[in-house]
Design an enzyme around this catalytic site. Sequence first.
Site, PDB file in Angstrom:
ATOM      1  CE  LYS A   6     -19.925  -2.207  43.855  1.00  0.00           C
ATOM      2  NZ  LYS A   6     -20.874  -1.822  43.286  1.00  0.00           N
TER       3      LYS A   6
ATOM      4  CD  GLU B 240     -23.058  -1.553  45.501  1.00  0.00           C
ATOM      5  OE1 GLU B 240     -23.131   0.416  45.455  1.00  0.00           O
ATOM      6  OE2 GLU B 240     -22.813  -2.647  44.694  1.00  0.00           O
TER       7      GLU B 240
ATOM      8  CG  ASP C 102     -21.324  10.454  39.448  1.00  0.00           C
ATOM      9  OD1 ASP C 102     -21.189   9.654  40.755  1.00  0.00           O
ATOM     10  OD2 ASP C 102     -20.759   9.897  38.072  1.00  0.00           O
TER      11      ASP C 102
ATOM     12  CG  HIS D  83     -17.107   1.421  42.164  1.00  0.00           C
ATOM     13  ND1 HIS D  83     -16.315   0.440  41.118  1.00  0.00           N
ATOM     14  CD2 HIS D  83     -18.420   0.950  42.294  1.00  0.00           C
ATOM     15  CE1 HIS D  83     -17.934   0.094  40.668  1.00  0.00           C
ATOM     16  NE2 HIS D  83     -18.884   0.564  41.092  1.00  0.00           N
TER      17      HIS D  83
ATOM     18  CG  ASP E 129     -19.553   1.874  46.290  1.00  0.00           C
ATOM     19  OD1 ASP E 129     -20.104   0.999  45.582  1.00  0.00           O
ATOM     20  OD2 ASP E 129     -19.147   2.803  45.439  1.00  0.00           O
TER      21      ASP E 129
ATOM     22  CD  GLU F   5     -23.704   4.348  46.499  1.00  0.00           C
ATOM     23  OE1 GLU F   5     -22.938   2.073  46.004  1.00  0.00           O
ATOM     24  OE2 GLU F   5     -22.447   5.090  45.594  1.00  0.00           O
TER      25      GLU F   5
ATOM     26  CG  HIS G 175     -22.557   7.263  42.319  1.00  0.00           C
ATOM     27  ND1 HIS G 175     -22.007   7.560  41.588  1.00  0.00           N
ATOM     28  CD2 HIS G 175     -22.917   6.093  43.070  1.00  0.00           C
ATOM     29  CE1 HIS G 175     -22.112   5.521  41.398  1.00  0.00           C
ATOM     30  NE2 HIS G 175     -21.991   5.081  42.191  1.00  0.00           N
ATOM     31  NE  ARG G 176     -19.214   4.543  42.092  1.00  0.00           N
ATOM     32  CZ  ARG G 176     -18.402   4.202  40.969  1.00  0.00           C
ATOM     33  NH1 ARG G 176     -17.393   4.048  41.252  1.00  0.00           N
ATOM     34  NH2 ARG G 176     -19.798   3.343  39.793  1.00  0.00           N
TER      35      ARG G 176
END
Length: 244
Positions: A113, A111, A231, A51, A38, A36, A9-10
Amino acid sequence: MIETLIFAHRGSKGTHPENTSAAFKEAVRLGVDGIELDVHLTKDNELVVIHDETVDRTTNGSGYVKEMTLAEIKSLDAGSWFSSKFESETIPTLSEVLELLKDTKIILNIEIKNDLVHYEGIEAKVLAEIEKYSYKDRIIVSSFNHQSIAKIKKQDKEIETALLTMIELDDPVQYANKLGAAAIHVYEPVAFSNMTKNVMENNLPVRTFTINDEKKMKQLISNGISAIMTDYPEKAMAIRDLIK
Ligand code: G3P
Ligand code: MG
């Protein structure tokens, strides 16, 4: 049962500054299944990986991404807030991350945003970036803005998309089909709901964010959830190995 995929994640956000090259390289080093990230659009129409709508929390600057040029964004330190070890990190462009992952087999979840700020034409811009690389078949575009997902599918029938949701949806399978989404990405509590069970039984993948607790990782992997975004991908991969 289908093996649960582990998405960083990120990037590896727990151990590295989120959405930076350092975080993505760490995920590659660990051998994650997916990453993933953003994206937002700058004032001069460039896709950048961050993000928040503003640069305040994760850089030494301040202000809205939409009001800054790429050059202004690139001048910021995106690592020191996390640790002085990462002071050379900058906010990556989407293109830089696409380049970084091109020789891997890692799935990239982009993603968009745009649930709080409207970025005119961001969907077409994301698709154009993806087209420059030859691994469209391992890219998933997701958004909390479901109209954006519908737009993406209208512009490109082949690209895989996913709906992001914090809550249980009514008729999720039908809704996803209508919008052309191939999966649903759910907030952690929804991952344990009947809705998730039902969607999975209907052969629509469900991926969940952001699972950092070991007990929940174990439970969801045992339930056969399609993917976990975490994470701490190293921890999730180790837990999956134990369950196997
Ligand atoms: O894409 C899954 C997850 O990243 C959505 O929430 O706020 O971490 O972008 P957030
Ligand atoms: Mg995200």
